[in-house]
Design a protein around this motif. Sequence first.
Motif, PDB file in Angstrom:
ATOM      1  N   ASP A   1       0.834  -1.206   0.000  1.00 17.04           N
ATOM      2  CA  ASP A   1       0.000   0.000   0.000  1.00 17.04           C
ATOM      3  C   ASP A   1       0.867   1.254   0.000  1.00 17.04           C
ATOM      4  O   ASP A   1       0.582   2.225  -0.724  1.00 17.04           O
ATOM      5  CB  ASP A   1      -0.932   0.007   1.219  1.00 17.04           C
TER       6      ASP A   1
ATOM      7  N   ILE B   1       2.549   1.693  -3.505  1.00 19.02           N
ATOM      8  CA  ILE B   1       1.630   2.231  -4.511  1.00 19.02           C
ATOM      9  C   ILE B   1       1.343   3.703  -4.241  1.00 19.02           C
ATOM     10  O   ILE B   1       1.270   4.522  -5.166  1.00 19.02           O
ATOM     11  CB  ILE B   1       0.329   1.407  -4.533  1.00 19.02           C
ATOM     12  N   GLU B   2       1.222   4.050  -2.966  1.00 16.50           N
ATOM     13  CA  GLU B   2       1.008   5.455  -2.605  1.00 16.50           C
ATOM     14  C   GLU B   2       2.191   6.318  -3.052  1.00 16.50           C
ATOM     15  O   GLU B   2       2.021   7.423  -3.570  1.00 16.50           O
ATOM     16  CB  GLU B   2       0.810   5.566  -1.088  1.00 16.50           C
TER      17      GLU B   2
ATOM     18  N   LYS C   1       2.200   6.722  -6.886  1.00 16.34           N
ATOM     19  CA  LYS C   1       1.179   7.714  -7.268  1.00 16.34           C
ATOM     20  C   LYS C   1       1.678   9.124  -6.993  1.00 16.34           C
ATOM     21  O   LYS C   1       1.477  10.045  -7.797  1.00 16.34           O
ATOM     22  CB  LYS C   1      -0.116   7.449  -6.511  1.00 16.34           C
TER      23      LYS C   1
ATOM     24  N   LYS D   1      -2.004  -3.753  -9.649  1.00 17.84           N
ATOM     25  CA  LYS D   1      -2.368  -2.688  -8.696  1.00 17.84           C
ATOM     26  C   LYS D   1      -1.586  -1.408  -8.974  1.00 17.84           C
ATOM     27  O   LYS D   1      -2.124  -0.308  -8.891  1.00 17.84           O
ATOM     28  CB  LYS D   1      -2.093  -3.162  -7.268  1.00 17.84           C
TER      29      LYS D   1
ATOM     30  N   LYS E   1      -2.924   0.592 -11.908  1.00 17.80           N
ATOM     31  CA  LYS E   1      -4.135   1.366 -11.594  1.00 17.80           C
ATOM     32  C   LYS E   1      -3.813   2.701 -10.935  1.00 17.80           C
ATOM     33  O   LYS E   1      -4.636   3.627 -10.963  1.00 17.80           O
ATOM     34  CB  LYS E   1      -5.051   0.544 -10.685  1.00 17.80           C
ATOM     35  N   SER E   2      -2.608   2.818 -10.352  1.00 12.61           N
ATOM     36  CA  SER E   2      -2.223   4.071  -9.693  1.00 12.61           C
ATOM     37  C   SER E   2      -1.488   5.005 -10.641  1.00 12.61           C
ATOM     38  O   SER E   2      -1.176   6.144 -10.287  1.00 12.61           O
ATOM     39  CB  SER E   2      -1.319   3.771  -8.494  1.00 12.61           C
TER      40      SER E   2
END
Length: 491
Positions: free
Chosen positions: A345, A348-349, A352, A387, A390-391
């Motif tokens: 998580d 991915i953050e 982004k 995943k 998608k970011s």
Amino acid sequence: MGLKHRFNYESVANQLKKTEQHYLESKYAGAISIALVYPNLYSLGMSNLGYLTVHRLVSSIPNTGVERFFPALQQETPLEAPYYSFETGRPLGDFNVLMFSFSFEGDFDKIPGIFASLGLPVLAKERNKHHPLLIAGGAAIASNPKALSLIFDIIIPGEAEPTIVPIVETLHKDGFDKDKVSAIKGVWVPSVTEHIPELFGLHDVNQQPAYSHIVSPYNSFGGAHMIEVMRGCPRVCSFCLARCIYAPPRPVKASVIENWLNEHPNCKDLGLVAPSLFDHPEVEQIFKMLQERNIKVRNSSVKWEKLSENIISALQKSGITGLTVAPETGSERLRKAMRKPMSEDLFIERIKSLFDHGFEHIKMYFVSCLPGEEDEDADATIEFISKVIKSAPSISSLSATFSVFVPKNHTPWQDEPAPEQYTIKRRTKYLKEGLSKLGAFKANFESPQDVLRQAYLAKVGPELGEEYDRLAKEERASRLFKKGQFTNIDY
């Protein structure tokens, strides 16, 4: 044919020399003449601080001449025999000493071609006092010194700084006195002893950091100056060679880097070299200092979890629009096994956030065929990439490169078996099929043949000398090197 060949070589070499920036005066003549061989592309040699450090150290020794040699000056264009030095075009066979710097195991495979072109016996036992003395060092030697023990007279399996000058000074004073050279700490003379010196950190990087005293616009950092900001790695990844052969990890103090910058006021573009740059305890201070001096930053990859706002800002101001990060695998089980935990998580953050800051492309490095890897682990990697996509602003803003696990000596996973060809092909096919379902996502994979050769060279013993001896005796001038042996590394 000979004059035309020499003219063509000197024409390319002279063009390259005109673009270089030198900080130290080079000496080409002396009682001992050394050809410093980087058995790969000119651009890679001029990007390698180990190679440049040896050149700088040898240049400091009185009555010693040193010149560079690269078997390829341009990508996929190996030189034809006969060979000449880069600086003065001196025949390579005229030097007293041939000193090789091996960064990658694959460079071992250049030996038969280079030796065959010189008419130089591969095996040390077949050479005499009329042949040049052969010395080998570099990271690949530190990993597997036994592989070349039948070929080279002197092997340096550790760091160069404590050993190079004593070796050459001993040669000046006593010639190749095997016992005296063998007595130098960190030096291995295979004809004297089977005992290989232990690997341990000796050089104080804060007394003298490694740096590029010759700056080429064709180096892998886009022509930037280079300085080593940390030797070794503080992380404990099970597959990592750098943390083992350069232990203990030694960061270069920010104050030392600042002093170096004061001595190089025309440095406006700097490559920061370290296995784990963003684990440097003063990395924020270093980036701030470079920002204040309006110096652009160059680095090969980043530790995503260390990307603070200050560092991201410095990278942006350097004109960097793409970054490389290394999640290694999407399998939590395998991440624990390799001792490289990661919060998906948070990853991915952070990705982004990079795109939100204007970065245009992120490349991810993964390793396949890890010890104990199953289809479920590959599925986890595919799902992880899904995943991340998608970011991202678009699928084209992401890509991946998959290498294959190769066990290296000295690492915690040194005794794990290397994957077989069938396993590599099956895993690659499985990943490609899974990734194809994600759309036009670009992924690159290593050649199974290249992986198998690398795994062999990482573990092979002295018998490699016999193999190379046979190959060198079979070589024809038109087939000194194989296709693909001189390809630039993708940073």
